[in-house]
Design a protein around this motif. Structure first.
Motif, PDB file in Angstrom:
ATOM      1  N   LEU A 123      77.868  -3.364   8.399  1.00 10.03           N
ATOM      2  CA  LEU A 123      78.994  -3.107   7.293  1.00 10.03           C
ATOM      3  C   LEU A 123      78.659  -1.782   6.976  1.00 10.03           C
ATOM      4  CD1 LEU A 123      78.210  -6.106   5.002  1.00 10.03           C
ATOM      5  CD2 LEU A 123      80.263  -5.537   6.463  1.00 10.03           C
ATOM      6  N   ASP A 124      77.334  -1.041   6.917  1.00  7.69           N
ATOM      7  CA  ASP A 124      77.543   0.280   6.699  1.00  7.69           C
ATOM      8  C   ASP A 124      77.904   1.326   7.812  1.00  7.69           C
ATOM      9  OD1 ASP A 124      75.965  -0.505   4.416  1.00  7.69           O
ATOM     10  OD2 ASP A 124      74.057   0.194   5.274  1.00  7.69           O
ATOM     11  N   THR A 125      78.208   0.582   8.949  1.00 11.49           N
ATOM     12  CA  THR A 125      78.713   1.487   9.972  1.00 11.49           C
ATOM     13  C   THR A 125      80.232   1.467  10.074  1.00 11.49           C
ATOM     14  OG1 THR A 125      76.914   0.912  11.502  1.00 11.49           O
ATOM     15  CG2 THR A 125      78.955   1.312  12.707  1.00 11.49           C
ATOM     16  N   GLY A 126      80.871   0.406   9.406  1.00  9.51           N
ATOM     17  CA  GLY A 126      82.459   0.392   9.405  1.00  9.51           C
ATOM     18  C   GLY A 126      82.721  -0.956   9.711  1.00  9.51           C
ATOM     19  N   PHE A 127      82.189  -1.699  10.475  1.00 10.54           N
ATOM     20  CA  PHE A 127      82.695  -3.077  11.038  1.00 10.54           C
ATOM     21  C   PHE A 127      83.182  -3.582   9.573  1.00 10.54           C
ATOM     22  CE2 PHE A 127      79.691  -1.981  14.417  1.00 10.54           C
ATOM     23  CZ  PHE A 127      80.467  -2.269  15.575  1.00 10.54           C
ATOM     24  N   PRO A 128      84.444  -4.449  10.096  1.00  8.01           N
ATOM     25  CA  PRO A 128      85.103  -5.347   9.049  1.00  8.01           C
ATOM     26  C   PRO A 128      84.179  -6.354   8.726  1.00  8.01           C
ATOM     27  CG  PRO A 128      86.509  -4.603  10.659  1.00  8.01           C
ATOM     28  CD  PRO A 128      85.335  -4.093  11.081  1.00  8.01           C
ATOM     29  N   MET A 129      84.337  -6.709   7.437  1.00  4.47           N
ATOM     30  CA  MET A 129      83.634  -8.085   7.025  1.00  4.47           C
ATOM     31  C   MET A 129      83.744  -9.295   8.025  1.00  4.47           C
ATOM     32  SD  MET A 129      81.182  -9.016   4.916  1.00  4.47           S
ATOM     33  CE  MET A 129      81.031  -8.101   3.456  1.00  4.47           C
ATOM     34  N   ALA A 130      85.036  -9.407   8.253  1.00  4.27           N
ATOM     35  CA  ALA A 130      85.670 -10.628   9.064  1.00  4.27           C
ATOM     36  C   ALA A 130      85.069 -10.375  10.477  1.00  4.27           C
ATOM     37  CB  ALA A 130      86.921 -10.653   9.281  1.00  4.27           C
ATOM     38  N   ASP A 182      66.481  -7.533  34.543  1.00  2.54           N
ATOM     39  CA  ASP A 182      66.513  -6.281  33.652  1.00  2.54           C
ATOM     40  C   ASP A 182      67.830  -5.412  33.616  1.00  2.54           C
ATOM     41  OD1 ASP A 182      64.154  -7.160  32.318  1.00  2.54           O
ATOM     42  OD2 ASP A 182      62.781  -5.966  33.812  1.00  2.54           O
ATOM     43  N   ALA A 183      68.047  -5.349  35.010  1.00  2.00           N
ATOM     44  CA  ALA A 183      69.169  -4.422  35.622  1.00  2.00           C
ATOM     45  C   ALA A 183      70.519  -5.019  34.938  1.00  2.00           C
ATOM     46  CB  ALA A 183      69.380  -4.060  36.786  1.00  2.00           C
ATOM     47  N   ALA A 184      70.714  -6.240  34.765  1.00  2.00           N
ATOM     48  CA  ALA A 184      71.860  -7.116  34.480  1.00  2.00           C
ATOM     49  C   ALA A 184      71.888  -6.951  33.229  1.00  2.00           C
ATOM     50  CB  ALA A 184      71.957  -8.751  34.853  1.00  2.00           C
ATOM     51  N   PHE A 185      70.832  -7.118  32.373  1.00  2.00           N
ATOM     52  CA  PHE A 185      70.945  -6.982  30.828  1.00  2.00           C
ATOM     53  C   PHE A 185      71.290  -5.685  30.364  1.00  2.00           C
ATOM     54  CE2 PHE A 185      68.175  -5.981  27.022  1.00  2.00           C
ATOM     55  CZ  PHE A 185      68.999  -6.912  25.803  1.00  2.00           C
ATOM     56  N   GLU A 186      70.695  -4.654  31.055  1.00  2.00           N
ATOM     57  CA  GLU A 186      71.000  -3.355  30.627  1.00  2.00           C
ATOM     58  C   GLU A 186      72.462  -2.812  30.851  1.00  2.00           C
ATOM     59  OE1 GLU A 186      69.260  -1.198  28.602  1.00  2.00           O
ATOM     60  OE2 GLU A 186      67.517  -2.465  28.808  1.00  2.00           O
ATOM     61  N   LEU A 187      72.977  -3.321  31.905  1.00  2.00           N
ATOM     62  CA  LEU A 187      74.315  -3.270  32.272  1.00  2.00           C
ATOM     63  C   LEU A 187      75.328  -3.933  30.914  1.00  2.00           C
ATOM     64  CD1 LEU A 187      76.927  -2.524  34.096  1.00  2.00           C
ATOM     65  CD2 LEU A 187      76.441  -4.576  35.291  1.00  2.00           C
ATOM     66  N   ALA A 188      75.188  -5.355  30.953  1.00  2.00           N
ATOM     67  CA  ALA A 188      75.772  -5.958  29.881  1.00  2.00           C
ATOM     68  C   ALA A 188      75.717  -5.472  28.368  1.00  2.00           C
ATOM     69  CB  ALA A 188      75.408  -7.384  29.927  1.00  2.00           C
ATOM     70  N   LEU A 189      74.497  -4.991  28.060  1.00  2.00           N
ATOM     71  CA  LEU A 189      74.194  -4.379  26.912  1.00  2.00           C
ATOM     72  C   LEU A 189      74.993  -2.999  26.660  1.00  2.00           C
ATOM     73  CD1 LEU A 189      72.664  -4.474  24.005  1.00  2.00           C
ATOM     74  CD2 LEU A 189      70.844  -3.269  25.015  1.00  2.00           C
ATOM     75  N   ASP A 190      74.947  -2.198  27.706  1.00  2.00           N
ATOM     76  CA  ASP A 190      75.741  -0.851  27.458  1.00  2.00           C
ATOM     77  C   ASP A 190      77.287  -1.433  27.249  1.00  2.00           C
ATOM     78  OD1 ASP A 190      75.704   2.003  28.134  1.00  2.00           O
ATOM     79  OD2 ASP A 190      76.797   1.611  29.649  1.00  2.00           O
ATOM     80  N   ALA A 191      77.887  -2.216  28.119  1.00  2.00           N
ATOM     81  CA  ALA A 191      78.833  -2.708  27.938  1.00  2.00           C
ATOM     82  C   ALA A 191      79.584  -3.140  26.618  1.00  2.00           C
ATOM     83  CB  ALA A 191      79.191  -3.772  29.095  1.00  2.00           C
ATOM     84  N   PHE A 192      78.653  -3.834  26.046  1.00  2.00           N
ATOM     85  CA  PHE A 192      78.637  -4.632  24.872  1.00  2.00           C
ATOM     86  C   PHE A 192      78.637  -3.484  23.522  1.00  2.00           C
ATOM     87  CE2 PHE A 192      77.004  -6.004  20.746  1.00  2.00           C
ATOM     88  CZ  PHE A 192      77.832  -6.941  20.519  1.00  2.00           C
ATOM     89  N   VAL A 193      77.693  -2.580  23.681  1.00  2.00           N
ATOM     90  CA  VAL A 193      77.682  -1.631  22.822  1.00  2.00           C
ATOM     91  C   VAL A 193      78.959  -0.860  22.829  1.00  2.00           C
ATOM     92  CG1 VAL A 193      76.436   0.487  21.899  1.00  2.00           C
ATOM     93  CG2 VAL A 193      75.403  -1.555  22.565  1.00  2.00           C
ATOM     94  N   ASN A 194      79.395  -0.181  23.867  1.00  2.00           N
ATOM     95  CA  ASN A 194      80.342   0.656  24.396  1.00  2.00           C
ATOM     96  C   ASN A 194      81.996  -0.047  23.693  1.00  2.00           C
ATOM     97  OD1 ASN A 194      79.548   2.879  25.610  1.00  2.00           O
ATOM     98  ND2 ASN A 194      79.450   2.029  27.469  1.00  2.00           N
ATOM     99  N   HIS A 195      81.936  -1.363  23.747  1.00  2.00           N
ATOM    100  CA  HIS A 195      83.106  -2.122  23.462  1.00  2.00           C
ATOM    101  C   HIS A 195      83.092  -2.006  21.790  1.00  2.00           C
ATOM    102  CE1 HIS A 195      86.260  -5.112  23.087  1.00  2.00           C
ATOM    103  NE2 HIS A 195      85.557  -5.901  22.410  1.00  2.00           N
ATOM    104  N   CYS A 196      81.971  -1.904  21.235  1.00  2.00           N
ATOM    105  CA  CYS A 196      82.013  -2.013  19.701  1.00  2.00           C
ATOM    106  C   CYS A 196      82.054  -0.538  19.441  1.00  2.00           C
ATOM    107  CB  CYS A 196      80.249  -2.181  19.400  1.00  2.00           C
ATOM    108  SG  CYS A 196      79.881  -4.004  19.299  1.00  2.00           S
ATOM    109  N   ARG A 197      81.771   0.574  20.040  1.00  2.00           N
ATOM    110  CA  ARG A 197      82.220   1.922  19.721  1.00  2.00           C
ATOM    111  C   ARG A 197      83.883   1.937  19.649  1.00  2.00           C
ATOM    112  NH1 ARG A 197      78.143   3.593  23.889  1.00  2.00           N
ATOM    113  NH2 ARG A 197      76.091   3.985  22.680  1.00  2.00           N
ATOM    114  N   VAL A 198      84.504   1.191  20.796  1.00  2.00           N
ATOM    115  CA  VAL A 198      86.013   1.375  20.804  1.00  2.00           C
ATOM    116  C   VAL A 198      86.366   0.567  19.732  1.00  2.00           C
ATOM    117  CG1 VAL A 198      87.876   0.395  22.292  1.00  2.00           C
ATOM    118  CG2 VAL A 198      85.710   1.572  23.447  1.00  2.00           C
ATOM    119  N   ARG A 199      85.902  -0.466  19.121  1.00  2.00           N
ATOM    120  CA  ARG A 199      86.520  -1.286  18.092  1.00  2.00           C
ATOM    121  C   ARG A 199      86.343  -0.677  16.726  1.00  2.00           C
ATOM    122  NH1 ARG A 199      87.795  -6.687  19.352  1.00  2.00           N
ATOM    123  NH2 ARG A 199      87.842  -6.954  16.918  1.00  2.00           N
TER     124      ARG A 199
END
Length: 223
Positions: A123-130, A182-199
């Motif tokens: 919330l502090d970052t700016g994500f909508p409550m929903a 480990d490599a698969a997790f880091e790839l997926a985590l990076d993609a997830f966080v990048n998607h959150c940045r875009v949103r």
């Protein structure tokens, strides 16, 4: 005879014993917990609200290994990434507990307070409550799936010699290094966080006048 200095039974011992059973056999029952502790089943129920109460003790015990200080890091994406890694490590230590905890409602107060920290961060970052709980659920799906993957064999695909029709798969497997999970997790985590940045990014402003076509465009172009 005086009373023992250390109680024979308390919530901490019940949770620890249930987790031991889950680690050993993938499940537990309240009578099994009681037998291992050397007490009557009814004595366990004096300390917990049924089997669901024991599940929450297990959840608290596993989640206690998550470093909640990570949620206080800034910027937000560093906090979310560090929390995800710590969360994964805590549950990877007890992979048999994951199916049980993923399919039981979260009621443990200590764990709920950790979720409160995560919600406040978003919330502090700016994500909508929903969207906040959707983001947290998506991250948990990634984290817990990867925690299970850590318990799997390093090589999950076993090809018989000269297996027809799998030549590309064989080459891809041969090219894969160690640390697949480990490599698969880091790839997926990076993609997830990048998607959150875009949103979170504000929409790009429109440049110039909107394009028109057909007769209306011709009419607009008249002096």
């Amino acid at each position: 005879m005086g009373r023992p200095r250390t109680p024979l039974l308390d919530r901490e011992r019940i949770g620890a014993t249930a987790l031991e059973l889950i680690d050993e056999q993938g499940e537990f029952s309240v009578p099994q917990v009681a037998r291992r502790l050397g007490v009557q089943t009814g004595s366990v129920y004096h300390h917990v609200d049924g089997r669901a109460g024991v599940v929450e003790l297990v959840r608290e015990r596993v989640s206690a290994s998550i470093d909640t200080a990570t949620l206080g890091l800034r910027p937000w994406d560093a906090a979310l990434t560090a929390w995800a890694r710590s969360y994964r490590a805590a549950f990877a230590a007890h992979p048999h507990a994951i199916p049980l905890l993923m399919t039981s409602p979260v009621r443990a107060p200590k764990v709920l307070r950790q979720y409160e920290q995560a919600v406040r961060l978003l919330l502090d970052t700016g994500f909508p409550m929903a969207e906040v709980m959707t983001v947290i659920t998506a991250l948990e799906n990634l984290v817990l799936g990867s925690a299970l993957d850590l318990a799997a064999p390093e090589t999950m695909w076993e090809l018989p010699p000269d297996s027809p029709g799998t030549e590309n798969l064989a080459r891809a497997l041969a090219a894969t290094g160690t640390g697949r999970a480990d490599a698969a997790f880091e790839l997926a985590l990076d993609a997830f966080v990048n998607h959150c940045r875009v949103r979170l990014a504000p929409p790009a402003p429109h440049s110039g006048r909107p394009a028109h076509s057909g007769p209306a465009a011709s009419a607009d172009s008249r002096p």
